[in-house]
Each structure stands twice: as C-alpha cells, then as structure tokens.
Design an enzyme around this catalytic site. Structure first.
Site, mmCIF file in Angstrom:
data_model
loop_
_atom_site.group_PDB
_atom_site.id
_atom_site.type_symbol
_atom_site.label_atom_id
_atom_site.label_comp_id
_atom_site.label_asym_id
_atom_site.label_seq_id
_atom_site.Cartn_x
_atom_site.Cartn_y
_atom_site.Cartn_z
ATOM 1 C CD GLU A 93 -3.034 -0.597 -0.084
ATOM 2 O OE1 GLU A 93 -3.151 0.577 -0.444
ATOM 3 O OE2 GLU A 93 -3.612 -1.539 -0.660
ATOM 4 C CB CYS A 119 -18.976 -0.990 -16.226
ATOM 5 S SG CYS A 119 -19.113 -0.450 -14.521
HETATM 6 S S1 SF4 Z 1 -18.129 5.410 -15.964
HETATM 7 FE FE1 SF4 Z 1 -19.669 4.282 -14.823
HETATM 8 S S2 SF4 Z 1 -20.341 2.715 -16.219
HETATM 9 FE FE2 SF4 Z 1 -18.440 3.498 -17.030
HETATM 10 S S3 SF4 Z 1 -16.907 2.108 -16.215
HETATM 11 FE FE3 SF4 Z 1 -17.061 3.852 -14.797
HETATM 12 S S4 SF4 Z 1 -18.519 3.217 -13.244
HETATM 13 FE FE4 SF4 Z 1 -18.741 1.841 -14.966
#
Ligand code: SF4
Length: 346
Positions: free
Chosen positions: A34, A199
């Site tokens: 870390e 994501c």
């Molecule tokens: S902007 Fe939002 S949707 Fe896009 S990768 Fe980041 S957290 Fe996920």
C-alpha cells in the site's frame, strides 16, 4: 442487486487475484504494498515489492535495517519520504509491541506515512474487514458513479466521496470488495476510454446514464512550477572515490546521499575549501520534480582529501564506484556520475 453484490460477482470472474501481496496476505506485506502503491502504478511496484520483501521479509528484519539499506532497496521508486516512513513505522511497531502492525484503522492511521485511506486499505485487506478506501482508481469510479463535481483532491470533495463510499460497503468480504473496486477503476473505469459496456455497475452509474463520463473526475487545478538552479560538484580522489553528502532529512531528496550541492545557499567550493580554478565546468542538466524545474550546473574536479583540506564530516563520505548501486542516489546524481565518471575512465 446492490453495488457490492454486482461488483463482487464481476470480481469473482474478472478480478486480479495473483498480485504478489495477495499470496500470502499478511498485514506486513499489505502495508508495504500500500505504501509503494501510494504514488506508483501496480506494474511498476511489483518488481520493487518482490525485491523489498526478499530483503526484508518481515517487520523485525525491516526494523533492524539501516536507513541506507532501505533507501537502496527503494531507489528508483521516487517519493523517498515513503521509505523513511516505512522504517520509522517498523521501529515504532517493534519497539512498542515487539510484534507487528496494530489491528485497528485508528491505530494504523497514527503511524508515520499511513493516512486515513491507507489505514483502511491495510485493515480491510489484511484483516478482511469492510472499510472505505479512496485511492485514485476508486475516486474515479465514485465520481462517475455518483456524478460528483469538483476535484477529488479537494478536502470537501474527498469527504463527500468518503461518505458515499460508506454507503456501498458490504457486510462481508471486506478484502475482496476493496480489491474489486480498485480493480474496476484500474481495468474498466479507466482514465481514458472506460469500458462502460463491460462494467458491472453501469445500470446505476449516473455519468454513464447521462452520457457525461468524460466530465469526471474534474481535473486538478493547475499547479505552479517553480524554478531552481544550483551547482553540483563531482569531486574524486586518488583512490578513484567520489565525495557524497547526505541531504538534510526534510526537503528535496531528504536523507539521500547526493553530490555536494549549493542549493542550501553557500557556494559548494567555498563550503568545502576547494580552489574553483581547479574545477572544470560541465554542461547543465535539467530535472523535473512535480513542483520544481531544476537546472543543475555540474563541475568536476580531482583532489586528495589531506592536501586540500576537504575533511569529511559525519554526513560526508568518499564512495568507491562499486558502492554506488547500493545507495539510494537521486536520479540526476546517478546520471551525472555515470555520464562523467564513466567517460573520464575511457
Ligand atoms: S463510468 Fe460508470 S459505467 Fe463506465 S466504467 Fe465507470 S462506473 Fe462503470
């Protein structure tokens, strides 16, 4: 499904589980990693971490090491205050408890070089507890997910993100969750061109849903770069050794061995009692630190310590060529030695 459930599900399939500090995962190894990761990227840290752990496998071994040994094993990673704080913390822990690092975030945060977020990262990773961490990757994910305006380095924005991050914590799998949110930032929610289509939390991400991902996080306000010019002296003796001085503990290159320099005020030749006519001027060298643009004006000369009155104080020593790699030398000092002393041998 909650943020943490979606994130952990994604991490089980795609997360990084082979980082060297994860196997075995101990408080000592997590702490070292870390601290190294505070200003440096994972891929750069890995070889330094492996070498450091090989040399200092536990906190007792680290506490027994000299400052020079620790600096030498840190050399190249930069931000040397981190290495000095590691050693200080190792000494405090070994002297106070004879054992290892404390087990609460509050006690961890009271140690040198461990801020609130790093304390939580150690607590969470080493003891598998849910705790807020806010490194650069996590801040980027959160500013986008919650569409938070303002530079995340500003304390009010930092506090806002901290409060929001608390709402996302799971009750269990603290270590995995911390790693998962860091991994999301490092591999999917990247600085440029994030892979939002992959994501796991895009459904609730405000920036993604508003088409404003590029807006977050807000950039740091421009920092003022100051300029600094100073002389450095490469002085050799008849044993082919070079004179180095230890820098004051605070300030630029604090505590490192360096060529004698006059950035503290007094001309270096005058300070060492050397006849400046015997010195040869070398081409200037530029070096950039985060806030400072340096211009170094190097000189080279040769002397015998006894003949010229160059008496070594406790913070000065003549070093042989084979000793340089073992010292934590600042980059431009190492470059000057390699460039001019290697050339002078040919
Ligand atoms: S902007 Fe939002 S949707 Fe896009 S990768 Fe980041 S957290 Fe996920």
């Amino acid at each position: 499904m909650s943020f943490s459930v979606q994130l952990l599900k994604w991490w089980d399939d795609h997360g990084r589980k082979d980082l060297p500090w994860q196997h075995p995962r101990s408080a000592y190894r997590v702490w070292v990693s870390e601290i190294m990761l505070q200003q440096t990227q994972v891929k750069t840290v890995i070889p330094y971490f492996d070498r450091f752990i090989e040399r200092f496998p536990d906190i007792q071994t680290l506490a027994e090491a000299s400052n020079d040994e620790v600096m030498a094993n840190w050399s190249g990673l930069g931000y040397y205050a981190r290495a000095r704080n590691l050693l200080k913390t190792a000494n405090i822990c070994v002297e106070s408890s004879g054992a290892g690092l404390p087990m609460t975030p509050e006690a961890l945060a009271a140690l040198p070089g461990i801020g609130e977020s790093t304390a939580n990262a150690i607590y969470s990773q080493a003891y598998d507890k849910p705790a807020v961490i806010l490194d650069g990757n996590v801040k980027r994910v959160l500013t986008r997910y919650f569409a938070v305006e303002g530079w995340p380095g500003k304390s009010s924005i930092h506090r806002l993100l901290w409060n929001k991050a608390e709402q996302l914590l799971p009750k269990k799998r603290g270590a995995d969750f911390s790693q998962a949110i860091m991994d999301l930032g490092a591999t999917i929610c990247t600085r440029s061109r994030p892979a939002c289509e992959l994501c796991p939390v895009s459904g609730e991400c405000q920036a993604f849903n508003n088409g404003t991902v590029e807006k977050y996080p807000a950039s740091r306000p421009r920092i003022k770069i100051s300029k600094k010019s100073f002389q450095m002296l490469i002085l050799t003796n008849d044993e082919d050794k070079v004179l180095l001085e230890r820098r004051p503990p605070a300030g630029i290159w604090g505590g490192l061995w360096s060529l004698p320099a006059d950035d503290t005020g007094q001309p270096v030749q005058q300070r060492l009692g050397i006849n400046s006519n015997a010195l040869q001027s070398l081409p200037n060298m530029s070096h950039q630190l985060t806030h400072i643009h340096m211009t170094i004006q190097p000189f080279i000369g040769h002397t015998e310590p006894g003949a010229t009155g160059v008496e070594c104080g406790p913070e000065q020593r003549w070093f042989a060529r084979h000793e340089w790699p073992g010292l934590g030398l600042p980059k431009p000092v190492r470059q000057l030695l390699e460039l001019h002393l290697e050339n002078s041998r040919k």
